[in-house]
Design an enzyme around this catalytic site. Structure first.
Site, PDB file in Angstrom:
ATOM      1  N   GLY A  19     -12.624   0.092   6.945  1.00 55.93           N
ATOM      2  CA  GLY A  19     -11.643  -0.933   6.613  1.00 55.93           C
ATOM      3  C   GLY A  19     -10.278  -0.774   7.268  1.00 55.93           C
ATOM      4  N   ASP A  62     -11.278  15.130   0.629  1.00 55.31           N
ATOM      5  CA  ASP A  62     -11.144  14.395  -0.636  1.00 55.31           C
ATOM      6  C   ASP A  62      -9.670  14.443  -0.999  1.00 55.31           C
ATOM      7  OD1 ASP A  62     -10.958  13.544  -3.243  1.00 55.31           O
ATOM      8  OD2 ASP A  62     -12.697  14.671  -3.949  1.00 55.31           O
ATOM      9  N   ASN A  89      -3.794   6.067   2.894  1.00 65.11           N
ATOM     10  CA  ASN A  89      -4.580   4.825   2.850  1.00 65.11           C
ATOM     11  C   ASN A  89      -5.802   4.909   1.932  1.00 65.11           C
ATOM     12  OD1 ASN A  89      -5.845   2.248   4.116  1.00 65.11           O
ATOM     13  ND2 ASN A  89      -7.365   3.862   4.491  1.00 65.11           N
ATOM     14  N   TYR A 153      -6.434  -0.135 -11.593  1.00 66.29           N
ATOM     15  CA  TYR A 153      -6.069  -0.332 -10.177  1.00 66.29           C
ATOM     16  C   TYR A 153      -4.611  -0.781 -10.068  1.00 66.29           C
ATOM     17  CZ  TYR A 153      -6.464  -1.874  -5.298  1.00 66.29           C
ATOM     18  OH  TYR A 153      -6.276  -2.030  -3.946  1.00 66.29           O
ATOM     19  N   LYS A 157      -1.450   1.132  -8.288  1.00 70.92           N
ATOM     20  CA  LYS A 157      -0.730   0.560  -7.142  1.00 70.92           C
ATOM     21  C   LYS A 157       0.737   0.289  -7.488  1.00 70.92           C
ATOM     22  CE  LYS A 157      -4.156   0.652  -4.224  1.00 70.92           C
ATOM     23  NZ  LYS A 157      -4.117   1.564  -3.074  1.00 70.92           N
ATOM     24  N   ILE A 188      -8.296  -8.420   1.581  1.00 73.75           N
ATOM     25  CA  ILE A 188      -8.617  -8.226   2.988  1.00 73.75           C
ATOM     26  C   ILE A 188     -10.121  -8.046   3.124  1.00 73.75           C
ATOM     27  CG2 ILE A 188      -8.085  -6.847   5.045  1.00 73.75           C
ATOM     28  CD1 ILE A 188      -5.629  -8.261   3.634  1.00 73.75           C
ATOM     29  N   THR A 190     -12.693  -6.270   3.905  1.00 77.92           N
ATOM     30  CA  THR A 190     -13.151  -4.912   4.231  1.00 77.92           C
ATOM     31  C   THR A 190     -14.362  -4.606   3.352  1.00 77.92           C
ATOM     32  OG1 THR A 190     -11.879  -3.836   2.487  1.00 77.92           O
ATOM     33  CG2 THR A 190     -10.735  -4.202   4.597  1.00 77.92           C
ATOM     34  N   PRO A 191     -15.028  -3.462   3.587  1.00 72.92           N
ATOM     35  CA  PRO A 191     -16.146  -3.100   2.706  1.00 72.92           C
ATOM     36  C   PRO A 191     -15.752  -3.046   1.223  1.00 72.92           C
ATOM     37  CG  PRO A 191     -16.245  -1.809   4.707  1.00 72.92           C
ATOM     38  CD  PRO A 191     -14.959  -2.592   4.788  1.00 72.92           C
TER      39      PRO A 191
HETATM   40  N1  LIG Z   1      -9.159  -4.571   1.061  1.00 69.79           N
HETATM   41  C1  LIG Z   1      -8.203  -5.102   0.304  1.00 69.79           C
HETATM   42  O1  LIG Z   1      -8.228  -6.279  -0.056  1.00 69.79           O
HETATM   43  C2  LIG Z   1      -7.020  -4.275  -0.110  1.00 69.79           C
HETATM   44  C3  LIG Z   1      -5.949  -4.942  -0.724  1.00 69.79           C
HETATM   45  C4  LIG Z   1      -4.841  -4.233  -1.128  1.00 69.79           C
HETATM   46  C5  LIG Z   1      -4.807  -2.859  -0.949  1.00 69.79           C
HETATM   47  N2  LIG Z   1      -5.874  -2.223  -0.369  1.00 69.79           N
HETATM   48  C6  LIG Z   1      -5.789  -0.770  -0.227  1.00 69.79           C
HETATM   49  O2  LIG Z   1      -5.960  -0.419   1.129  1.00 69.79           O
HETATM   50  C7  LIG Z   1      -6.576   0.866   1.207  1.00 69.79           C
HETATM   51  C8  LIG Z   1      -7.803   0.784   2.107  1.00 69.79           C
HETATM   52  O3  LIG Z   1      -8.709  -0.157   1.534  1.00 69.79           O
HETATM   53  P1  LIG Z   1      -9.975  -0.758   2.329  1.00 69.79           P
HETATM   54  O4  LIG Z   1     -10.102  -2.152   1.889  1.00 69.79           O
HETATM   55  O5  LIG Z   1      -9.877  -0.426   3.762  1.00 69.79           O
HETATM   56  O6  LIG Z   1     -11.145   0.071   1.598  1.00 69.79           O
HETATM   57  P2  LIG Z   1     -12.522   0.669   2.163  1.00 69.79           P
HETATM   58  O7  LIG Z   1     -13.357   0.873   0.949  1.00 69.79           O
HETATM   59  O8  LIG Z   1     -13.043  -0.153   3.268  1.00 69.79           O
HETATM   60  O9  LIG Z   1     -12.068   2.084   2.750  1.00 69.79           O
HETATM   61  C9  LIG Z   1     -11.539   3.069   1.912  1.00 69.79           C
HETATM   62  C10 LIG Z   1     -11.846   4.439   2.488  1.00 69.79           C
HETATM   63  O10 LIG Z   1     -11.316   5.429   1.583  1.00 69.79           O
HETATM   64  C11 LIG Z   1     -12.268   6.441   1.468  1.00 69.79           C
HETATM   65  N3  LIG Z   1     -12.100   7.171   0.218  1.00 69.79           N
HETATM   66  C12 LIG Z   1     -12.414   6.765  -1.042  1.00 69.79           C
HETATM   67  N4  LIG Z   1     -12.164   7.734  -1.905  1.00 69.79           N
HETATM   68  C13 LIG Z   1     -11.667   8.786  -1.208  1.00 69.79           C
HETATM   69  C14 LIG Z   1     -11.230  10.095  -1.538  1.00 69.79           C
HETATM   70  N5  LIG Z   1     -11.253  10.541  -2.812  1.00 69.79           N
HETATM   71  N6  LIG Z   1     -10.772  10.899  -0.558  1.00 69.79           N
HETATM   72  C15 LIG Z   1     -10.749  10.453   0.726  1.00 69.79           C
HETATM   73  N7  LIG Z   1     -11.181   9.256   1.117  1.00 69.79           N
HETATM   74  C16 LIG Z   1     -11.631   8.422   0.146  1.00 69.79           C
HETATM   75  C17 LIG Z   1     -13.623   5.759   1.562  1.00 69.79           C
HETATM   76  O11 LIG Z   1     -14.658   6.662   1.923  1.00 69.79           O
HETATM   77  C18 LIG Z   1     -13.352   4.699   2.628  1.00 69.79           C
HETATM   78  O12 LIG Z   1     -13.663   5.176   3.922  1.00 69.79           O
HETATM   79  C19 LIG Z   1      -6.884   1.277  -0.240  1.00 69.79           C
HETATM   80  O13 LIG Z   1      -5.845   2.102  -0.727  1.00 69.79           O
HETATM   81  C20 LIG Z   1      -6.890  -0.046  -0.968  1.00 69.79           C
HETATM   82  O14 LIG Z   1      -6.621   0.087  -2.346  1.00 69.79           O
HETATM   83  C21 LIG Z   1      -6.965  -2.900   0.057  1.00 69.79           C
END
Ligand SMILES: NC(=O)c1ccc[n+]([C@@H]2O[C@H](COP(=O)([O-])OP(=O)(O)OC[C@H]3O[C@@H](n4cnc5c(N)ncnc54)[C@H](O)[C@@H]3O)[C@@H](O)[C@H]2O)c1
Length: 254
Positions: A19, A62, A89, A153, A157, A188, A190-191
């Site tokens: 993502g 982690d 992130n 969540y 945040k 967004i 993303t997965p």
């Molecule tokens: N996608 C959205 O709509 C969105 C919106 C607002 C905020 N965010 C934030 O953006 C960030 C990235 O989100 P994304 O959508 O790319 O998610 P994603 O699920 O595609 O990727 C998240 C990554 O974090 C890793 N991860 C999870 N737990 C972990 C841990 N304990 N230690 C290390 N790595 C870990 C996962 O393996 C994954 O590769 C997150 O903090 C999410 O909350 C995402």
């Protein structure tokens, strides 16, 4: 040709295997950064580092583990001798009705999304206080406004948002040249979001609803968030600290 915006900088991105983290890694590499890519998904982090090349390193990490932070910071020091940018992130998304949310589920979200950002900021500040740098913390629109089913969540945040401001003030007060800002994406594609949509009772309806909440009429792309993260990481944002960069297609404008 313009100078790459992260030329000569060493950047650590957590949750880099997927993502927004992966999109940021690719953009940072294109802008000249030397990268440490970490994720609890070790294979994913290492595969992306290998794809990017240029000495990029991938580690299992982690973010909730203090010992793992110590290991990653030590590896960064050995490999590059410095750290200029940290992107906190890694995160998890959960949506559960309050009466069906266990304390263990609450703690899991707070641990990954908030405790780990504290650990990352503490490690990053220690590493950057002499030479300065930039820390970018991923918050969310749900760190700004409420939404049903997301108590843990949103609490995590919202915590990231105010921890960011508080640490920005503290490092400035100490005279350390570290800027700390938060990024607030809308939904967004993303997965994380694809998974949440697919788990909904009516996935098509859920996706249409989420799209309808964004005045621009679509979900965002990971690259659109990476562009904001790059801005905060680079010297282009040299007068920004303790600030919130909202990239949400207008979600919070209403
Ligand atoms: N996608 C959205 O709509 C969105 C919106 C607002 C905020 N965010 C934030 O953006 C960030 C990235 O989100 P994304 O959508 O790319 O998610 P994603 O699920 O595609 O990727 C998240 C990554 O974090 C890793 N991860 C999870 N737990 C972990 C841990 N304990 N230690 C290390 N790595 C870990 C996962 O393996 C994954 O590769 C997150 O903090 C999410 O909350 C995402």
């Amino acid at each position: 040709m313009a100078e790459p915006r992260l030329a000569g900088k060493v950047a650590l991105i957590t949750g880099a295997a997927s993502g927004i983290g992966a999109a940021s890694a690719r953009l940072f590499a294109a802008e000249g950064a030397k990268l440490i890519l970490t994720d609890v998904n070790e294979a994913g982090a290492k595969a992306l580092a290998a794809e990017i090349g240029g000495g990029a390193l991938g580690f299992e990490h982690d973010v909730t583990s203090e010992a793992a932070w110590d290991m990653v910071m030590a590896e960064t020091s050995v490999a590059f001798g410095r750290l200029d940018v940290l992107v906190n992130n890694a995160g998890i998304g959960r949506a559960t009705p309050i009466l069906e949310t266990s304390l263990a589920q609450w703690r899991e979200v707070i641990s990954v999304n908030l405790d780990a950002v504290f650990l990352g900021c503490r490690a990053g500040i220690a590493a950057m206080k002499e030479k300065g740098g930039s820390i970018v913390n991923l918050s969310s629109i749900l760190g700004l406004v409420g939404s049903p089913l997301t108590a843990a969540y949103a609490a995590s945040k919202g915590g990231v948002k105010l921890m960011t401001k508080t640490l920005a003030l503290e490092v400035a007060q100490n005279g350390w040249k570290i800027r700390i800002n938060s990024v607030h994406p809308g939904y967004i594609d993303t997965p994380m979001v694809a998974g949440a949509i697919s788990r909904a009772p009516d996935a098509a309806q859920r996706k249409a609803y989420l799209i309808s909440q964004h005045p621009l009429g679509r979900l965002g792309r990971a690259e659109e968030i990476a562009a904001g993260i790059l801005y905060l990481a680079s010297d282009a944002s040299s007068f920004m600290t303790g600030s919130e960069l909202v990239i949400d297609g207008g979600y919070t404008a209403r």
